[in-house]
Design an enzyme around this catalytic site. Structure first.
Site, mmCIF file in Angstrom:
data_model
loop_
_atom_site.group_PDB
_atom_site.id
_atom_site.type_symbol
_atom_site.label_atom_id
_atom_site.label_comp_id
_atom_site.label_asym_id
_atom_site.label_seq_id
_atom_site.Cartn_x
_atom_site.Cartn_y
_atom_site.Cartn_z
ATOM 1 N N ARG A 18 -2.728 -1.990 -9.019
ATOM 2 C CA ARG A 18 -3.841 -2.345 -8.562
ATOM 3 C C ARG A 18 -4.393 -3.824 -8.972
ATOM 4 N NH1 ARG A 18 -7.854 1.949 -10.039
ATOM 5 N NH2 ARG A 18 -6.497 2.014 -11.677
ATOM 6 N N ASN A 36 -6.394 4.243 -6.423
ATOM 7 C CA ASN A 36 -5.360 5.422 -6.718
ATOM 8 C C ASN A 36 -5.823 6.389 -5.924
ATOM 9 O OD1 ASN A 36 -3.682 3.846 -8.591
ATOM 10 N ND2 ASN A 36 -4.725 4.690 -10.292
#
Length: 89
Positions: A18, A36
């Site tokens: 990320r 996530n």
């Protein structure tokens, strides 16, 4: 403007996917988010000009060196309200 949801499968959690995604999004002037999912995938919402989105999607197929990308799914979204930044959720 184009807006897509990108679902990335593989070893993409716990490897700074990320954070790298946020950095790459800033590089391409993409707004959106990365988070996530409980099933181990990363969900990315990306909004930008079509050329930038295509380059970003190409990067998502490889990801950072710490990750292993097995599959990328692209879902076109309606461009409703403009996003203002790229956030990690």
């Amino acid at each position: 403007m184009r807006k897509v949801k990108i679902l990335v499968s593989g070893r993409v959690q716990g490897v700074y996917f990320r954070l790298f995604t946020q950095n790459k999004a800033k590089h391409f002037s993409i707004k959106g988010s990365a988070k996530n999912l409980p099933d181990g995938r990363v969900e990315i919402i990306a909004e930008a000009e079509s050329i930038a989105i295509e380059k970003f999607i190409k990067w998502c197929h490889k990801g950072p060196i710490t990750a292993r990308v097995d599959h990328v799914e692209i879902i076109e979204l309606q461009h409703d309200e403009a996003l203002t930044s790229f956030e990690i959720k």
